[in-house]
Design an enzyme around this catalytic site. Structure first.
Site, PDB file in Angstrom:
ATOM      1  N   LYS A 296     -32.668 -18.936  10.102  1.00 46.45           N
ATOM      2  CA  LYS A 296     -32.800 -17.687  10.865  1.00 46.45           C
ATOM      3  C   LYS A 296     -31.842 -16.627  10.320  1.00 46.45           C
ATOM      4  O   LYS A 296     -30.803 -16.975   9.765  1.00 46.45           O
ATOM      5  CB  LYS A 296     -32.429 -17.949  12.333  1.00 46.45           C
ATOM      6  CG  LYS A 296     -33.442 -18.741  13.128  1.00 46.45           C
ATOM      7  CD  LYS A 296     -32.968 -18.926  14.563  1.00 46.45           C
ATOM      8  CE  LYS A 296     -33.949 -19.758  15.375  1.00 46.45           C
ATOM      9  NZ  LYS A 296     -35.261 -19.129  15.585  1.00 46.45           N
ATOM     10  N   ARG A 370     -41.503 -27.785  18.906  1.00 41.08           N
ATOM     11  CA  ARG A 370     -42.796 -28.451  19.102  1.00 41.08           C
ATOM     12  C   ARG A 370     -42.792 -29.843  18.469  1.00 41.08           C
ATOM     13  O   ARG A 370     -43.504 -30.728  18.917  1.00 41.08           O
ATOM     14  CB  ARG A 370     -43.914 -27.571  18.531  1.00 41.08           C
ATOM     15  CG  ARG A 370     -43.795 -27.309  17.059  1.00 41.08           C
ATOM     16  CD  ARG A 370     -44.549 -26.059  16.617  1.00 41.08           C
ATOM     17  NE  ARG A 370     -43.890 -24.832  17.056  1.00 41.08           N
ATOM     18  CZ  ARG A 370     -44.332 -23.610  16.774  1.00 41.08           C
ATOM     19  NH1 ARG A 370     -45.440 -23.439  16.080  1.00 41.08           N
ATOM     20  NH2 ARG A 370     -43.684 -22.551  17.205  1.00 41.08           N
TER      21      ARG A 370
HETATM   22  N1  BES Z   1     -35.864 -21.615  19.526  1.00 43.99           N
HETATM   23  C1  BES Z   1     -36.816 -20.801  18.894  1.00 43.99           C
HETATM   24  C2  BES Z   1     -37.550 -19.872  19.850  1.00 43.99           C
HETATM   25  C3  BES Z   1     -36.727 -18.834  20.566  1.00 43.99           C
HETATM   26  C4  BES Z   1     -36.765 -17.510  20.176  1.00 43.99           C
HETATM   27  C5  BES Z   1     -35.971 -19.165  21.675  1.00 43.99           C
HETATM   28  C6  BES Z   1     -36.051 -16.561  20.850  1.00 43.99           C
HETATM   29  C7  BES Z   1     -35.255 -18.208  22.358  1.00 43.99           C
HETATM   30  C8  BES Z   1     -35.305 -16.902  21.957  1.00 43.99           C
HETATM   31  C9  BES Z   1     -37.867 -21.663  18.194  1.00 43.99           C
HETATM   32  O1  BES Z   1     -37.420 -22.887  17.746  1.00 43.99           O
HETATM   33  C10 BES Z   1     -38.306 -20.889  16.999  1.00 43.99           C
HETATM   34  O2  BES Z   1     -37.509 -20.683  16.133  1.00 43.99           O
HETATM   35  N2  BES Z   1     -39.568 -20.489  16.977  1.00 43.99           N
HETATM   36  C11 BES Z   1     -40.101 -19.739  15.895  1.00 43.99           C
HETATM   37  C12 BES Z   1     -41.410 -20.375  15.485  1.00 43.99           C
HETATM   38  C13 BES Z   1     -41.978 -19.822  14.210  1.00 43.99           C
HETATM   39  C14 BES Z   1     -41.109 -20.215  13.051  1.00 43.99           C
HETATM   40  C15 BES Z   1     -43.368 -20.350  14.033  1.00 43.99           C
HETATM   41  C16 BES Z   1     -40.306 -18.317  16.370  1.00 43.99           C
HETATM   42  O3  BES Z   1     -40.713 -18.124  17.510  1.00 43.99           O
HETATM   43  O4  BES Z   1     -40.011 -17.398  15.605  1.00 43.99           O
HETATM   44 MN    MN Z   2     -36.565 -22.757  15.793  1.00 52.17          MN
END
Ligand code: BES
Ligand code: MN
Ligand code: ZN
Length: 516
Positions: A296, A370
């Site tokens: 990230k 997931r």
């Molecule tokens: N933990 C994150 C989702 C999240 C985003 C939680 C903002 C709280 C606040 C999750 O694991 C994630 O990174 N999801 C990605 C998925 C994508 C890579 C398909 C996302 O939502 O960007």
């Molecule tokens: Mn994630």
């Protein structure tokens, strides 16, 4: 915090502060004649005790008080009252007033008075303002819940925080709810509210801790300690067991971290429960989500300490259930791990075999929630759960869809959804259903495996839910995406910035609804 009920006259109560709710009764349905004409606010003080209304009379006629939501007016030495102060707190339009509003007002009263170092107060139950008679117990619950939620302060590691010393707690000392007539019949509502609210704050406490102080191991220890306090069974499984169970999707995430993962199972199995119902609560417990190799951006990454909010919600829900004792069997399955980049971490393109036997092509290692939930759901099914609910901070996409206001609900079964929604309404939490049409399934296709773990940008919250559905299989299932709602982005009158404890109250209500 002590919680009391009192049936004395509000004006006769000796307290540091008496709190009364003001409502705007203009355009109210009790004022049919004025409908549409009278747009000027017509504030009223919601108490049957004329002395309370009299004490505020001049303030109201001055026009200073409008009763708009969360407006606060503090009066010292109010004439005719034994209370040292009178706090008027605005509840908005009378016709929109409900237990959900009352819950927030109680929280706002706590936060307002604590800001003035007032540590105990009495609040007048606004009985005339409630839409139905017999709502007294619901209102008492709402006040207790709101007060505890408002009392939570996330500033744990500030040096001047006094509650590091248990005898010098920064929390509220006591709240008294002033009811008309028989207080005894409302006692159980008070106790229920207290259990639910303390469980919600227990969840917020877990979520509030930073990842160096809330590793999977520490989360498991906290769950174990809670379980022994309230009489739940708790088992914690380590990496060996996770591999032995063939949880390849869960392990794929966990393998990249030096912190060992934990599979936490909490069991509640009361006598007299219905034989054919076994609820399974599955929680996402990513104690820190860096994104893994699909790392990230640095900006805002610190917030990923709350990526275990789903797990904390299920652990808190189990606490409330153990104390409220509904007659239904419930098992919580918590998958706890970090998501880290390292020489051992899984990489984009890797293929993992989930516990169910399905193969997953890892397109993005940041779509880790997931993966761990996939195996959590399979395990809950293996344990015999007949209905599944999961809670997870799963996608940024649900924040795009619903903002910070509503959590996303996905349901594979309409009957189960109806049950959940009525519990949700009762709990006064904002959630909104999103679809799971078969057409979306197209996006799961992989060239090399049964499915991919991430697809196109569009409909990302739905994609994630469709992915999970593959692992819930034919078991009725609800998925709650709380990514936008588990963390308050700013201070509100009724709740501090930080962990919200969303979904716990709905889940507790939902579980109670299955009691034999
Ligand atoms: N933990 C994150 C989702 C999240 C985003 C939680 C903002 C709280 C606040 C999750 O694991 C994630 O990174 N999801 C990605 C998925 C994508 C890579 C398909 C996302 O939502 O960007
Ligand atoms: Mn994630
Ligand atoms: Zn995550």
């Amino acid at each position: 915090m002590k919680t009391n009920l009192s049936s004395s006259l509000p004006s006769q109560l000796e307290t540091d502060c008496l709190v009364a709710i003001t409502l705007d009764r203009s355009e109210s349905d009790r004022n049919e004649k004025n409908k549409g004409e009278n747009t000027k606010p017509s504030p009223s003080v919601e108490s049957a005790d004329a002395a309370v209304r009299d004490a505020a009379k001049e303030l109201l006629s001055s026009g200073e008080v409008t009763a708009k939501p969360f407006e606060t007016t503090l009066l010292h030495r109010p004439a005719g009252l034994k209370a040292k102060r009178l706090l008027l707190i605005g509840g908005g339009k009378a016709k929109n007033f409900s237990a959900a509003e009352l819950r927030k007002l109680a929280g706002a009263a706590v936060r307002t008075l604590k800001g003035k170092s007032i540590r105990s107060f009495a609040i007048v139950l606004p009985e005339q303002a409630l839409p139905e008679k017999g709502m007294g117990s619901e209102a008492v619950r709402a006040i207790v819940e709101g007060a505890f939620v408002g009392d939570f302060d996330p500033g744990y590691y500030k040096s001047d925080r006094k509650d590091k010393d248990k005898d010098n707690d920064q929390k509220l000392d006591a709240i008294t709810i002033v009811v008309q007539g028989d207080a005894k019949s409302l006692e159980s509502a008070l106790q229920t509210g207290r259990i639910v609210a303390e469980s919600q704050n227990f969840t917020r406490d877990l979520v509030n801790e930073p990842s160096n102080r809330m590793t999977p191991t520490i989360l498991a220890e906290r769950a174990k300690k809670m379980a022994s306090e309230v009489g739940l069974q708790c088992e914690v499984y380590d990496a060996d067991k996770i591999r032995q169970l063939k949880m390849g999707a869960f392990w794929g995430v966990a393998q990249g971290s030096d912190e060992p993962p934990a599979l936490i199972v909490l069991r509640y199995d009361p006598t007299g429960a219905a034989k054919d119902v076994h609820l399974g609560l599955v929680g996402k417990g990513v104690t820190f989500d860096t994104g893994g190799i699909s790392i990230k951006p640095a900006d805002g990454m610190e917030k990923m300490k709350y990526d275990m909010a789903g797990a904390a919600t299920m652990i808190g829900t189990m606490r409330a259930i153990a104390l409220l004792k509904p007659k239904v069997k419930v098992t919580a399955v918590i998958c706890a791990t970090e998501n880290m980049p390292s020489g051992k971490a899984q990489k984009p393109g890797d293929v993992q075999i989930a516990m169910s036997g399905k193969s997953i092509e890892i397109i993005n290692t940041d779509a880790e929630g997931r993966l761990i939930l996939a195996d959590g759901l399979s395990y809950a099914r293996q344990l015999g759960c007949t209905h599944l609910v999961d809670a997870a901070t799963l996608t940024g996409a649900v924040v795009v869809a619903l903002g910070y206001v509503n959590a996303g609900i996905f349901a594979s079964d309409d009957q189960m959804y109806e049950r959940f929604v009525s519990a949700n309404r009762q709990a006064g939490e904002k959630m909104w259903r999103l679809p799971l049409d078969d057409e979306y399934k197209e996006n799961l296709k992989s060239n090399i495996a049964d499915m991919v773990n991430a697809g196109s940008r569009w409909g990302g919250a739905i994609f994630a839910a469709m992915f999970l559905k593959e692992f819930a299989e034919d078991t009725p299932w609800i998925h709650l995406d709380i990514a936008g709602t588990a963390w308050m982005e700013e201070n509100k009158p009724w709740i501090a910035k930080g962990p919200s404890g969303i979904a716990l109250r709905s889940l507790v209500e939902f579980v109670k609804g299955w009691s034999a």
